[in-house]
Structures are given as C-alpha cells and as structure tokens.
Design a protein around this motif. Structure first.
Motif, PDB file in Angstrom:
ATOM      1  N   PRO A  82       0.782  -1.242   0.000  1.00 48.42           N
ATOM      2  CA  PRO A  82       0.000   0.000   0.000  1.00 48.42           C
ATOM      3  C   PRO A  82       0.818   1.299   0.000  1.00 48.42           C
ATOM      4  O   PRO A  82       0.435   2.242  -0.694  1.00 48.42           O
ATOM      5  CB  PRO A  82      -0.871  -0.117   1.254  1.00 48.42           C
ATOM      6  CG  PRO A  82      -1.023  -1.590   1.441  1.00 48.42           C
ATOM      7  CD  PRO A  82       0.303  -2.185   1.022  1.00 48.42           C
ATOM      8  N   PRO A  83       1.940   1.399   0.735  1.00 49.36           N
ATOM      9  CA  PRO A  83       2.689   2.658   0.653  1.00 49.36           C
ATOM     10  C   PRO A  83       3.219   2.958  -0.756  1.00 49.36           C
ATOM     11  O   PRO A  83       3.288   4.117  -1.170  1.00 49.36           O
ATOM     12  CB  PRO A  83       3.841   2.462   1.646  1.00 49.36           C
ATOM     13  CG  PRO A  83       3.334   1.446   2.614  1.00 49.36           C
ATOM     14  CD  PRO A  83       2.477   0.526   1.797  1.00 49.36           C
ATOM     15  N   ARG A  84       3.581   1.927  -1.504  1.00 53.43           N
ATOM     16  CA  ARG A  84       4.018   2.151  -2.892  1.00 53.43           C
ATOM     17  C   ARG A  84       2.855   2.665  -3.735  1.00 53.43           C
ATOM     18  O   ARG A  84       3.014   3.565  -4.551  1.00 53.43           O
ATOM     19  CB  ARG A  84       4.572   0.868  -3.500  1.00 53.43           C
ATOM     20  CG  ARG A  84       5.882   0.414  -2.898  1.00 53.43           C
ATOM     21  CD  ARG A  84       6.591  -0.588  -3.794  1.00 53.43           C
ATOM     22  NE  ARG A  84       7.525  -1.400  -3.059  1.00 53.43           N
ATOM     23  CZ  ARG A  84       8.716  -0.998  -2.613  1.00 53.43           C
ATOM     24  NH1 ARG A  84       9.103   0.235  -2.808  1.00 53.43           N
ATOM     25  NH2 ARG A  84       9.503  -1.828  -1.964  1.00 53.43           N
ATOM     26  N   CYS A  85       1.674   2.076  -3.531  1.00 56.67           N
ATOM     27  CA  CYS A  85       0.483   2.518  -4.269  1.00 56.67           C
ATOM     28  C   CYS A  85       0.168   3.976  -3.948  1.00 56.67           C
ATOM     29  O   CYS A  85      -0.142   4.763  -4.855  1.00 56.67           O
ATOM     30  CB  CYS A  85      -0.720   1.663  -3.899  1.00 56.67           C
ATOM     31  SG  CYS A  85      -0.545  -0.093  -4.234  1.00 56.67           S
ATOM     32  N   ALA A  86       0.245   4.334  -2.681  1.00 61.15           N
ATOM     33  CA  ALA A  86      -0.079   5.706  -2.273  1.00 61.15           C
ATOM     34  C   ALA A  86       0.894   6.708  -2.876  1.00 61.15           C
ATOM     35  O   ALA A  86       0.482   7.767  -3.371  1.00 61.15           O
ATOM     36  CB  ALA A  86      -0.071   5.804  -0.748  1.00 61.15           C
ATOM     37  N   SER A  87       2.174   6.384  -2.865  1.00 60.77           N
ATOM     38  CA  SER A  87       3.174   7.289  -3.448  1.00 60.77           C
ATOM     39  C   SER A  87       2.982   7.417  -4.953  1.00 60.77           C
ATOM     40  O   SER A  87       3.089   8.515  -5.510  1.00 60.77           O
ATOM     41  CB  SER A  87       4.593   6.784  -3.146  1.00 60.77           C
ATOM     42  OG  SER A  87       4.842   6.825  -1.766  1.00 60.77           O
ATOM     43  N   ALA A  88       2.680   6.304  -5.615  1.00 65.08           N
ATOM     44  CA  ALA A  88       2.450   6.343  -7.059  1.00 65.08           C
ATOM     45  C   ALA A  88       1.221   7.186  -7.384  1.00 65.08           C
ATOM     46  O   ALA A  88       1.237   7.984  -8.329  1.00 65.08           O
ATOM     47  CB  ALA A  88       2.292   4.929  -7.610  1.00 65.08           C
ATOM     48  N   ALA A  89       0.149   7.043  -6.602  1.00 65.78           N
ATOM     49  CA  ALA A  89      -1.062   7.832  -6.833  1.00 65.78           C
ATOM     50  C   ALA A  89      -0.772   9.319  -6.676  1.00 65.78           C
ATOM     51  O   ALA A  89      -1.229  10.146  -7.469  1.00 65.78           O
ATOM     52  CB  ALA A  89      -2.170   7.395  -5.877  1.00 65.78           C
ATOM     53  N   HIS A  90       0.002   9.658  -5.660  1.00 63.82           N
ATOM     54  CA  HIS A  90       0.377  11.061  -5.421  1.00 63.82           C
ATOM     55  C   HIS A  90       1.131  11.619  -6.621  1.00 63.82           C
ATOM     56  O   HIS A  90       0.823  12.710  -7.108  1.00 63.82           O
ATOM     57  CB  HIS A  90       1.235  11.143  -4.147  1.00 63.82           C
ATOM     58  CG  HIS A  90       1.683  12.517  -3.805  1.00 63.82           C
ATOM     59  ND1 HIS A  90       0.910  13.381  -3.078  1.00 63.82           N
ATOM     60  CD2 HIS A  90       2.824  13.185  -4.101  1.00 63.82           C
ATOM     61  CE1 HIS A  90       1.561  14.521  -2.930  1.00 63.82           C
ATOM     62  NE2 HIS A  90       2.726  14.430  -3.543  1.00 63.82           N
ATOM     63  N   ALA A  91       2.103  10.865  -7.113  1.00 67.42           N
ATOM     64  CA  ALA A  91       2.897  11.328  -8.253  1.00 67.42           C
ATOM     65  C   ALA A  91       2.068  11.387  -9.533  1.00 67.42           C
ATOM     66  O   ALA A  91       2.178  12.335 -10.314  1.00 67.42           O
ATOM     67  CB  ALA A  91       4.117  10.431  -8.443  1.00 67.42           C
ATOM     68  N   LEU A  92       1.224  10.378  -9.759  1.00 68.16           N
ATOM     69  CA  LEU A  92       0.390  10.365 -10.961  1.00 68.16           C
ATOM     70  C   LEU A  92      -0.583  11.541 -10.981  1.00 68.16           C
ATOM     71  O   LEU A  92      -0.863  12.101 -12.047  1.00 68.16           O
ATOM     72  CB  LEU A  92      -0.383   9.045 -11.062  1.00 68.16           C
ATOM     73  CG  LEU A  92       0.429   7.862 -11.581  1.00 68.16           C
ATOM     74  CD1 LEU A  92      -0.281   6.548 -11.279  1.00 68.16           C
ATOM     75  CD2 LEU A  92       0.711   7.994 -13.077  1.00 68.16           C
ATOM     76  N   ALA A  93      -1.100  11.919  -9.830  1.00 68.53           N
ATOM     77  CA  ALA A  93      -2.027  13.051  -9.772  1.00 68.53           C
ATOM     78  C   ALA A  93      -1.341  14.348 -10.187  1.00 68.53           C
ATOM     79  O   ALA A  93      -1.996  15.271 -10.671  1.00 68.53           O
ATOM     80  CB  ALA A  93      -2.603  13.181  -8.367  1.00 68.53           C
ATOM     81  N   ARG A  94      -0.036  14.423 -10.014  1.00 71.94           N
ATOM     82  CA  ARG A  94       0.719  15.629 -10.350  1.00 71.94           C
ATOM     83  C   ARG A  94       1.404  15.550 -11.712  1.00 71.94           C
ATOM     84  O   ARG A  94       1.909  16.547 -12.211  1.00 71.94           O
ATOM     85  CB  ARG A  94       1.746  15.900  -9.248  1.00 71.94           C
ATOM     86  CG  ARG A  94       1.083  16.506  -8.032  1.00 71.94           C
ATOM     87  CD  ARG A  94       1.595  15.952  -6.712  1.00 71.94           C
ATOM     88  NE  ARG A  94       0.692  16.363  -5.641  1.00 71.94           N
ATOM     89  CZ  ARG A  94      -0.414  15.702  -5.305  1.00 71.94           C
ATOM     90  NH1 ARG A  94      -0.761  14.609  -5.923  1.00 71.94           N
ATOM     91  NH2 ARG A  94      -1.184  16.144  -4.329  1.00 71.94           N
ATOM     92  N   LEU A  95       1.416  14.373 -12.296  1.00 72.31           N
ATOM     93  CA  LEU A  95       2.138  14.157 -13.548  1.00 72.31           C
ATOM     94  C   LEU A  95       1.514  14.914 -14.725  1.00 72.31           C
ATOM     95  O   LEU A  95       2.218  15.418 -15.588  1.00 72.31           O
ATOM     96  CB  LEU A  95       2.199  12.657 -13.853  1.00 72.31           C
ATOM     97  CG  LEU A  95       2.916  12.232 -15.122  1.00 72.31           C
ATOM     98  CD1 LEU A  95       4.377  12.685 -15.120  1.00 72.31           C
ATOM     99  CD2 LEU A  95       2.839  10.726 -15.293  1.00 72.31           C
ATOM    100  N   GLY A  96       0.191  14.946 -14.758  1.00 73.95           N
ATOM    101  CA  GLY A  96      -0.459  15.644 -15.861  1.00 73.95           C
ATOM    102  C   GLY A  96      -0.479  14.865 -17.163  1.00 73.95           C
ATOM    103  O   GLY A  96      -0.596  15.446 -18.235  1.00 73.95           O
ATOM    104  N   ASP A  97      -0.394  13.543 -17.086  1.00 78.21           N
ATOM    105  CA  ASP A  97      -0.419  12.718 -18.282  1.00 78.21           C
ATOM    106  C   ASP A  97      -1.876  12.364 -18.599  1.00 78.21           C
ATOM    107  O   ASP A  97      -2.587  11.847 -17.738  1.00 78.21           O
ATOM    108  CB  ASP A  97       0.394  11.442 -18.071  1.00 78.21           C
ATOM    109  CG  ASP A  97       0.640  10.682 -19.355  1.00 78.21           C
ATOM    110  OD1 ASP A  97      -0.358  10.308 -20.010  1.00 78.21           O
ATOM    111  OD2 ASP A  97       1.808  10.457 -19.702  1.00 78.21           O
ATOM    112  N   PRO A  98      -2.335  12.591 -19.833  1.00 80.42           N
ATOM    113  CA  PRO A  98      -3.732  12.317 -20.151  1.00 80.42           C
ATOM    114  C   PRO A  98      -4.106  10.841 -20.087  1.00 80.42           C
ATOM    115  O   PRO A  98      -5.292  10.501 -20.056  1.00 80.42           O
ATOM    116  CB  PRO A  98      -3.895  12.866 -21.579  1.00 80.42           C
ATOM    117  CG  PRO A  98      -2.521  12.933 -22.138  1.00 80.42           C
ATOM    118  CD  PRO A  98      -1.607  13.168 -20.970  1.00 80.42           C
TER     119      PRO A  98
END
Length: 197
Positions: A82-98
């Motif tokens: 779960p901590p890996r998932c949470a960090s990935a979600a945080h980064a993806l939300a800021r990535l701006g990739d469509p």
C-alpha cells in the motif's frame, strides 16, 4: 519537502539500507539529490536497479511532470504494498499525463486485482476525469454483492462518488444504503448530489 516526499524518502532510505548492497546508500543519496531528469529516467529503463531506486526515480519524475515516469508509476499504483500505491497515486495526480485516468479506471475495475483497487479509486476521485464516475460506479456495483470482502474499496467508492457529486451515481448509492457498513457514507454521498436530498 512535502509530507508525501518525506514519507517516501524515509521508507526508501530504510529499504536501501536493508538491501545489504554496499553502494545502496550512495545510490540513494544521489537519486534524492539529483536534478537531472535524464539520470532519473535511466534508472527506470536500465536493468539491475532495485525496486526502491525505481520507485524513487519514478516519484521524483512524476511530481516534476516528466511523463517518462508514467509506466513505472502505473505499475507501482497496482503494487501489493500500500505505501508504494499511495506514493504512485500522489505522483500520478501531479504528472499531468492524459493517460492517467484511463489507467486508474482500468485498475479500479479489474476484478482480478480488486484487492489493490483502493488507491486507483482515490486517484480517480482526485483527477475528476471523465472516466472517474463510470469506473467508481462499476467498482461499487461489484462490491455490493453478498459477503464481498473489499469493504474499504466499496467505502472509498461511496465517499468518492459523494465528492464528485454526479447524479449518475444516485442509483448505486441508493443500493449501498442497504449495506450497514456503507449506509452512513451513502447518506452523506447522496446529500452531496443535487436533487438527492
């Protein structure tokens, strides 16, 4: 340093130290300090880098908006930890990739990986994309089966649909009222949808 980055770096520093590789500490320090996106991207494509190094590089690229991190972050979003998932979600939300919303929707609705759907569901709510409401409705409908063990995923869907406030969610939220573990959250969610009070 924001809270998510601080949490990530502390966790990965511990992983690097526990790896037993003599150069792990130096590699960790270099990746934390590096401002060179090409160096960070190379960690994602070159063979032989440990998971903690790939996660650190992907996170740093993701929050910086470098789309080379997308594939790695999506894999981490669906990780068993779960901590890996949470960090990935945080980064993806800021990535701006469509592509992010489509990928999160695919993960949230994948019944074979439903045990790991919590963070994709939360990411869909944060993104507020066209895919968000349909994916949350589909995921929640499946969680309303008798004896479904994924109540945390169901609750995240109910809360997320309330946050999104889309009228298409009213039927499934009304169905959720019949489930004691979800009823209170469903009442709150319905109250946030125009015309459902």
């Amino acid at each position: 340093m924001d809270e998510e980055l601080r949490s990530l770096t502390e966790r990965l520093r511990t992983e690097a130290a526990a790896s037993g590789a003599p150069e792990a500490g130096a590699v960790y320090d270099r990746l934390v300090a590096s401002g060179d996106h090409d160096e960070l991207a190379a960690v994602l494509t070159e063979p032989g880098h440990p998971l903690w190094a790939r996660e650190l590089a992907a996170f740093r690229l993701g929050v910086a908006g470098d789309r080379r991190a997308f594939e790695s972050l999506v894999l981490l979003l669906n990780h068993r930890d779960p901590p890996r998932c949470a960090s990935a979600a945080h980064a993806l939300a800021r990535l701006g990739d469509p592509r992010t919303a489509r990928a999160a929707a695919a993960l949230a609705t994948n019944e074979l990986r439903v045990a790991y759907a919590l963070h994709p569901v939360r990411l869909l709510v944060e993104l507020r994309a066209a895919e968000s409401v349909p994916a949350l409705i589909t995921t929640l409908e499946r969680r309303l089966r008798p004896h479904d063990p994924y109540r945390r995923v169901a609750l995240a869907c109910v809360e997320g649909l309330g946050t999104l406030g889309d009228g298409r969610a009213a039927p499934v939220l009304n169905d959720a009222l019949a489930h004691p573990a979800l009823a209170e959250a469903a009442v709150r969610a319905l109250a946030r949808i125009p015309g459902q009070r």
